[in-house]
Scaffold this active site. Structure first.
Site, short mmCIF file in Angstrom:
data_model
loop_
_atom_site.label_atom_id
_atom_site.label_comp_id
_atom_site.label_asym_id
_atom_site.label_seq_id
_atom_site.Cartn_x
_atom_site.Cartn_y
_atom_site.Cartn_z
N ARG A 51 0.85 -1.30 0.05
CA ARG A 51 -0.09 0.06 -0.08
C ARG A 51 0.87 1.08 -0.11
NH1 ARG A 51 1.41 2.00 4.10
NH2 ARG A 51 0.12 3.67 3.46
N GLY A 52 0.24 2.32 -0.24
CA GLY A 52 1.23 3.52 -0.53
C GLY A 52 1.37 3.73 -1.82
N ASP A 239 -2.05 10.78 -2.55
CA ASP A 239 -2.28 9.65 -3.61
C ASP A 239 -2.51 10.37 -4.70
OD1 ASP A 239 -2.81 6.99 -2.42
OD2 ASP A 239 -3.18 8.38 -0.75
#
Length: 360
Positions: A51-52, A239
Site C-alpha cells: 500500500r502507498g 495519493d
C-alpha cells in the site's frame, strides 16, 4: 531502511519472482512474500499487502514483468495492464507506472519483452528511492528552522503512513523526519492511528525501528494537540495532486488540514512528481474516491492475550457502514508541497514550475 539491523526495501526482484513485505501482517509480525504471477501482484495491491501510492506503482511495474515472463504476446500485455489498472482507482502512480511500462514494452519484440520489463520495473523502483531521498533533502530545512527557532523538540503530526514501507524505500512525508533524526535534530512525531486500516500502526512500527521518538494518537486528537500548541507542523503524503494543488490523501487528511489552518500550524504535503496529475482540473469531481468494504470499519485485527492474531467484530451484525478511503484537501489549506524538485506553493503556477523543470 533497517529491520532488526538488516537492510530492506519494501519490494525487490528475487530471481524470476518479486519479493514484498506483507503489510497486512504488520506491526504484529514481519513477514515477506514471493509473488510469481501477475494475478498475485494484483492481489497484493487490492488486499493491501502493499500500500502507498509509490509502492503501488512499483508493484504494478513488477507485475507487468511477471506477466511478460508468463506470456509476452500483445494480448497478454494488454490484459495485464487492464488487470492491474483495476486494482486501486485513486492513486495516480498506478496508472503512471502502467503507462510507462506499456510505452517501453509495446515497441519491443515478444522475445525481448520479459528482459525489458524487468529492467524498466527495476528502473522505476530505483528512481522512487532517488525521488524520496530528494523529498527528504528539500523538506529537512523546514524542520531545521523550527529546531533553530524553538531550541527544543520539533513536533510533527502525520496521518496515514507515508514512510519507507509506503514507497520502495525512505518514504515521502517521513523522509524529512528520518533525515532530521539522523542529523541529530530532536524530532518527535504524533502518529494518527488512521482508522479504519490503522496505517498509523505501520508508521509507529517503522519510526520505532529507526529510533525516532513518536506517540500514537486517536485520529480525533490532532486538533486538540494543535490547540495546545504541541504541533509545530503537519506533513502528510499524497495519493494524487491536481493541477490546481488540491491534495487527495487518506480519509481524515482534510480534517487535519482544517485544524492546522485554524490554529496557524503549517500543513505540508510530500508529493513525488509522478503523484501530480496535471490532467485533473477539478479534484472534487474528477478524482475517483475508492469506497472500500464496510467490514474494514466493522471488524478490527489485533493480538490477544496469548499473542495470537485475531479479527473481531466491533459493530452489530445489522450495522450499515460507509467506508470512503480518501478525501480531498483544497489547495487553500496547503502551506506548500514538498517535491523532489523543491518546495512549491500549492498552486497551478507552483506546480507548473516543477513541470517545466522536468521538461528541461
Amino acid at each position: 531502511m533497517k529491520v532488526e539491523g538488516v537492510d530492506y526495501r519494501s519490494i525487490w526482484r528475487d530471481g524470476d519472482r518479486v519479493a514484498i513485505i506483507d503489510q497486512t501482517r504488520l506491526p504484529y509480525e514481519f513477514s515477506t512474500l514471493r509473488l510469481s504471477t501477475v494475478r498475485e501482484a494484483a492481489h497484493a495491491i487490492t488486499s493491501m499487502q502493499v500500500r502507498g501510492a509509490p509502492l503501488i506503482g512499483a508493484t504494478a511495474a513488477f507485475g507487468m514483468a511477471l506477466a511478460m515472463r508468463e506470456d509476452a504476446s500483445d494480448t497478454a500485455l494488454d490484459n495485464a495492464v487492464e488487470m492491474l489498472a483495476g486494482t486501486r482507482p485513486t492513486a495516480v502512480n498506478l496508472r503512471w507506472a502502467l503507462d510507462r511500462m506499456s510505452r517501453r514494452l509495446q515497441p519491443v519484440s515478444a522475445t525481448s519483452r520479459e528482459s525489458a520489463a524487468w529492467a524498466e520495473a527495476e528502473s522505476i523502483a530505483e528512481e522512487d528511492v532517488v525521488i524520496n531521498r530528494a523529498i527528504g533533502k528539500h523538506g529537512l530545512p523546514l524542520l531545521r528552522e523550527i529546531a533553530r527557532r524553538k531550541g527544543g523538540a520539533v513536533n510533527v503530526l502525520t496521518h496515514c503512513n507515508a514512510g519507507w514501507i509506503a514507497t520502495v524505500d525512505v518514504g515521502t512525508a517521513l523522509a524529512p523526519v528520518y533525515l532530521a533524526h539522523d542529523e541529530g535534530i530532536d524530532v518527535h512525531v504524533w502518529v494518527d492511528e488512521t482508522r479504519p486500516r490503522s496505517q498509523g500502526l505501520l508508521t509507529a512500527w517503522e519510526l520505532g525501528a529507526h529510533g525516532v521518538a513518536h506517540t500514537l494518537i486517536a485520529d480525533n486528537a490532532g486538533g486538540h494537540l494543535m490547540q495546545r500548541d504541541v504541533v509545530d507542523l503537519v506533513i502528510v503524503g499524497v495519493d494524487r495532486v491536481s493541477a490546481e494543488g488540491d491534495v487527495c490523501n487518506k480519509i481524515g487528511t482534510y480534517l487535519k488540514a482544517l485544524a492546522a489552518y485554524d490554529n496557524g500550524v503549517p500543513f505540508y504535503a510530500a508529493a513525488p512528481t509522478p503523484s501530480i496529475d496535471f490532467s485533473i482540473e477539478d479534484a472534487f469531481t474528477e478524482i475517483p474516491i475508492e469506497e472500500r468494504d464496510a467490514d474494514e470499519l466493522l471488524f478490527v485485527q489485533g493480538t490477544n492475550s496469548r499473542d495470537q492474531l485475531e479479527r473481531v467484530r466491533i459493530g452489530a451484525e445489522d450495522t450499515q457502514a460507509a467506508n470512503p478511503a480518501f478525501d480531498i484537501t483544497p489547495a487553500r489549506l496547503v502551506t506548500a508541497i514538498i517535491t523532489e524538485r523543491g518546495v512549491v506553493t500549492a498552486t497551478r503556477e507552483g506546480l507548473a514550475a516543477i513541470s517545466a523543470e522536468k521538461t528541461r
